[in-house]
Scaffold this motif. Structure first.
Motif, PDB file in Angstrom:
ATOM      1  N   PRO A   1       0.725  -1.289   0.071  1.00 26.01           N
ATOM      2  CA  PRO A   1      -0.107   0.003  -0.088  1.00 26.01           C
ATOM      3  C   PRO A   1       0.793   1.244  -0.076  1.00 26.01           C
ATOM      4  CG  PRO A   1      -0.292  -1.140   2.137  1.00 26.01           C
ATOM      5  CD  PRO A   1       0.599  -2.138   1.070  1.00 26.01           C
ATOM      6  N   TYR A   2       2.001   1.088   0.623  1.00 25.15           N
ATOM      7  CA  TYR A   2       2.779   2.587   0.506  1.00 25.15           C
ATOM      8  C   TYR A   2       3.209   2.786  -0.718  1.00 25.15           C
ATOM      9  CZ  TYR A   2       6.806   5.389   1.489  1.00 25.15           C
ATOM     10  OH  TYR A   2       7.712   6.668   1.509  1.00 25.15           O
ATOM     11  N   ALA A   3       3.842   1.616  -1.748  1.00 30.76           N
ATOM     12  CA  ALA A   3       4.288   1.820  -3.150  1.00 30.76           C
ATOM     13  C   ALA A   3       2.902   2.061  -3.900  1.00 30.76           C
ATOM     14  CB  ALA A   3       4.741   0.451  -3.541  1.00 30.76           C
ATOM     15  N   GLU A   4       1.835   1.757  -3.681  1.00 31.70           N
ATOM     16  CA  GLU A   4       0.507   1.962  -4.317  1.00 31.70           C
ATOM     17  C   GLU A   4       0.205   3.541  -4.292  1.00 31.70           C
ATOM     18  OE1 GLU A   4      -4.353   1.852  -3.660  1.00 31.70           O
ATOM     19  OE2 GLU A   4      -3.216   0.057  -3.073  1.00 31.70           O
ATOM     20  N   ARG A   5       0.200   3.822  -2.818  1.00 31.66           N
ATOM     21  CA  ARG A   5      -0.277   5.265  -2.639  1.00 31.66           C
ATOM     22  C   ARG A   5       0.581   6.311  -3.070  1.00 31.66           C
ATOM     23  NH1 ARG A   5      -5.422   5.308  -0.657  1.00 31.66           N
ATOM     24  NH2 ARG A   5      -6.343   3.321  -1.150  1.00 31.66           N
ATOM     25  N   ARG A   6       1.970   5.932  -3.072  1.00 30.21           N
ATOM     26  CA  ARG A   6       2.937   6.843  -3.400  1.00 30.21           C
ATOM     27  C   ARG A   6       3.121   6.981  -4.917  1.00 30.21           C
ATOM     28  NH1 ARG A   6       5.435  10.738  -2.373  1.00 30.21           N
ATOM     29  NH2 ARG A   6       7.600  10.320  -2.376  1.00 30.21           N
ATOM     30  N   MET A   7       2.956   5.749  -5.454  1.00 28.94           N
ATOM     31  CA  MET A   7       3.120   5.794  -6.957  1.00 28.94           C
ATOM     32  C   MET A   7       1.856   6.633  -7.715  1.00 28.94           C
ATOM     33  SD  MET A   7       4.823   4.662  -9.749  1.00 28.94           S
ATOM     34  CE  MET A   7       5.520   3.339 -10.003  1.00 28.94           C
ATOM     35  N   ARG A   8       0.708   6.553  -6.957  1.00 27.61           N
ATOM     36  CA  ARG A   8      -0.600   7.587  -7.402  1.00 27.61           C
ATOM     37  C   ARG A   8      -0.188   8.951  -7.377  1.00 27.61           C
ATOM     38  NH1 ARG A   8      -6.096   4.763  -4.603  1.00 27.61           N
ATOM     39  NH2 ARG A   8      -5.875   2.908  -5.794  1.00 27.61           N
ATOM     40  N   GLN A   9       0.614   9.166  -6.314  1.00 29.53           N
ATOM     41  CA  GLN A   9       1.031  10.590  -5.847  1.00 29.53           C
ATOM     42  C   GLN A   9       2.087  10.943  -6.849  1.00 29.53           C
ATOM     43  OE1 GLN A   9       2.812  11.076  -2.156  1.00 29.53           O
ATOM     44  NE2 GLN A   9       2.346  13.312  -2.066  1.00 29.53           N
ATOM     45  N   LEU A  10       2.906  10.226  -7.344  1.00 25.42           N
ATOM     46  CA  LEU A  10       4.007  10.611  -8.243  1.00 25.42           C
ATOM     47  C   LEU A  10       3.826  10.472  -9.546  1.00 25.42           C
ATOM     48  CD1 LEU A  10       6.806   8.593  -6.260  1.00 25.42           C
ATOM     49  CD2 LEU A  10       6.465  11.066  -6.180  1.00 25.42           C
ATOM     50  N   LEU A  11       2.759   9.787  -9.835  1.00 27.48           N
ATOM     51  CA  LEU A  11       2.049   9.921 -11.136  1.00 27.48           C
ATOM     52  C   LEU A  11       0.609  10.015 -11.587  1.00 27.48           C
ATOM     53  CD1 LEU A  11       3.831   6.533 -12.752  1.00 27.48           C
ATOM     54  CD2 LEU A  11       4.528   8.859 -13.275  1.00 27.48           C
ATOM     55  N   PRO A  12       0.444  11.478 -11.254  1.00 28.58           N
ATOM     56  CA  PRO A  12      -1.203  11.735 -11.001  1.00 28.58           C
ATOM     57  C   PRO A  12      -1.662  12.033 -12.198  1.00 28.58           C
ATOM     58  CG  PRO A  12       0.333  13.756 -10.495  1.00 28.58           C
ATOM     59  CD  PRO A  12       1.266  12.495 -10.872  1.00 28.58           C
ATOM     60  N   GLU A  13      -1.167  12.274 -13.391  1.00 28.16           N
ATOM     61  CA  GLU A  13      -1.969  12.383 -14.541  1.00 28.16           C
ATOM     62  C   GLU A  13      -1.771  11.654 -15.672  1.00 28.16           C
ATOM     63  OE1 GLU A  13      -0.622  16.484 -15.842  1.00 28.16           O
ATOM     64  OE2 GLU A  13      -1.290  17.363 -13.581  1.00 28.16           O
ATOM     65  N   THR A  14      -1.265  10.285 -15.403  1.00 29.38           N
ATOM     66  CA  THR A  14      -1.030   9.351 -16.445  1.00 29.38           C
ATOM     67  C   THR A  14      -2.389   8.500 -16.872  1.00 29.38           C
ATOM     68  OG1 THR A  14      -0.238   7.821 -14.923  1.00 29.38           O
ATOM     69  CG2 THR A  14       1.427   9.265 -16.002  1.00 29.38           C
ATOM     70  N   GLY A  15      -3.189   8.524 -15.790  1.00 34.04           N
ATOM     71  CA  GLY A  15      -4.537   7.795 -15.980  1.00 34.04           C
ATOM     72  C   GLY A  15      -4.009   6.022 -15.947  1.00 34.04           C
ATOM     73  N   ILE A  16      -2.840   5.817 -15.405  1.00 38.40           N
ATOM     74  CA  ILE A  16      -2.736   4.263 -15.095  1.00 38.40           C
ATOM     75  C   ILE A  16      -3.415   4.093 -13.766  1.00 38.40           C
ATOM     76  CG2 ILE A  16      -0.857   2.804 -14.709  1.00 38.40           C
ATOM     77  CD1 ILE A  16       1.187   4.861 -15.704  1.00 38.40           C
ATOM     78  N   PRO A  17      -4.000   2.954 -13.809  1.00 37.79           N
ATOM     79  CA  PRO A  17      -4.725   2.411 -12.642  1.00 37.79           C
ATOM     80  C   PRO A  17      -3.683   1.756 -11.797  1.00 37.79           C
ATOM     81  CG  PRO A  17      -5.881   1.780 -14.569  1.00 37.79           C
ATOM     82  CD  PRO A  17      -4.754   2.178 -15.094  1.00 37.79           C
ATOM     83  N   ILE A  18      -3.713   2.053 -10.498  1.00 35.86           N
ATOM     84  CA  ILE A  18      -2.512   1.354  -9.622  1.00 35.86           C
ATOM     85  C   ILE A  18      -3.292   0.878  -8.336  1.00 35.86           C
ATOM     86  CG2 ILE A  18      -0.577   2.330  -8.254  1.00 35.86           C
ATOM     87  CD1 ILE A  18      -0.181   4.384 -10.158  1.00 35.86           C
ATOM     88  N   ALA A  19      -2.901  -0.276  -8.147  1.00 39.81           N
ATOM     89  CA  ALA A  19      -3.482  -0.999  -7.049  1.00 39.81           C
ATOM     90  C   ALA A  19      -2.316  -1.874  -6.271  1.00 39.81           C
ATOM     91  CB  ALA A  19      -4.577  -1.750  -7.561  1.00 39.81           C
ATOM     92  N   SER A  20      -2.912  -2.475  -5.199  1.00 45.40           N
ATOM     93  CA  SER A  20      -2.102  -3.436  -4.381  1.00 45.40           C
ATOM     94  C   SER A  20      -2.969  -4.673  -3.921  1.00 45.40           C
ATOM     95  CB  SER A  20      -1.273  -2.820  -3.404  1.00 45.40           C
ATOM     96  OG  SER A  20      -2.158  -2.088  -2.617  1.00 45.40           O
ATOM     97  N   ALA A  21      -2.193  -5.576  -3.342  1.00 48.59           N
ATOM     98  CA  ALA A  21      -2.650  -6.860  -2.867  1.00 48.59           C
ATOM     99  C   ALA A  21      -1.578  -7.563  -2.125  1.00 48.59           C
ATOM    100  CB  ALA A  21      -3.237  -7.893  -3.962  1.00 48.59           C
ATOM    101  N   GLY A  22      -1.660  -8.749  -1.568  1.00 55.23           N
ATOM    102  CA  GLY A  22      -0.978  -9.514  -0.671  1.00 55.23           C
ATOM    103  C   GLY A  22      -0.995 -10.837  -1.030  1.00 55.23           C
ATOM    104  N   THR A  23       0.202 -11.645  -1.016  1.00 52.87           N
ATOM    105  CA  THR A  23       0.276 -13.037  -0.941  1.00 52.87           C
ATOM    106  C   THR A  23      -0.454 -13.736   0.447  1.00 52.87           C
ATOM    107  OG1 THR A  23       2.452 -13.247   0.015  1.00 52.87           O
ATOM    108  CG2 THR A  23       2.079 -13.007  -2.569  1.00 52.87           C
TER     109      THR A  23
END
Length: 201
Positions: free
Chosen positions: A23-45
């Motif tokens: 979730p840290y990587a997910e929420r930071r990537m959303r913050q760092l790439l805000p205008e690309t339109g890339i869906p960004i999510a996370s999950a766990g094994t």
């Protein structure tokens, strides 16, 4: 149906519990790439399904200005992997776990540190045809580059699990994620910018 191509596939981060690293990587990537339109999510094994982001992780994200709302941990599934153009795991062992879950997606699954190394080493990032989705091309080029560079030491690639750890362990984990994300964002952002500039031009 599994195997169908969703219209807008994005990035899926995977760790173990899905409450700290991914979730840290997910929420930071959303913050760092805000205008690309890339869906960004996370999950766990081994997700603590339904849980919030771990408190220390959430606080660090808030201090950085990242959005921590609306989160609930979930388990990684073949469907989630199928819906992602790029799957980034926080350790190499987790990459193996996800690849075994969905072998057909193996070329799109990378340990986060390994993908950062490929982005850093690659000389192939370049502007692309505006009508062609650019994230699949970046992933394809990274997959093709696998084996052309020596893999890094696992101790330098894997992100330590900070769950129930000390402040120092959290620092180590999130400093490493920040380092990896900075390299990846530079690669993805430059290609996205080139694509947007081509469309405008």
């Amino acid at each position: 149906m599994l195997g169908d191509t969703p219209p807008n596939r994005g990035i899926l981060f995977v760790c173990t519990g899905n409450i700290c690293r991914s979730p840290y990587a997910e929420r930071r990537m959303r913050q760092l790439l805000p205008e690309t339109g890339i869906p960004i999510a996370s999950a766990g094994t081994g997700a603590l399904v339904g849980s919030d982001i771990e408190a220390e992780t959430s606080e660090r994200l808030r201090r950085l200005g990242a959005d921590v709302t609306g989160f609930a941990a979930r388990a990684v599934t073949p469907r989630l992997v199928d819906e992602a153009e790029l799957v980034l795991t926080l350790t190499r062992a987790q990459r193996g776990d996800v690849a075994r879950l969905h072998p057909a997606a193996m070329r799109r699954i990378f340990a986060l540190g390994d993908f950062a190394d490929l982005c850093r080493a690659s000389q192939t990032w370049r502007p692309i045809v505006p009508s062609r989705p650019w994230l699949p091309q970046v992933v394809a080029e990274a997959a093709a580059a696998r084996g052309t560079i020596a893999p890094g030491d696992p101790d330098e690639v894997d992100v330590v699990d900070p769950y129930r750890g000390s402040e120092r362990t959290h620092d180590e984990a999130y400093d490493r994620i920040e380092d990896f994300l900075s390299v990846i964002v530079a690669a993805l952002g430059s290609v996205a910018s080139s694509s947007r500039a081509d469309r405008i031009g």
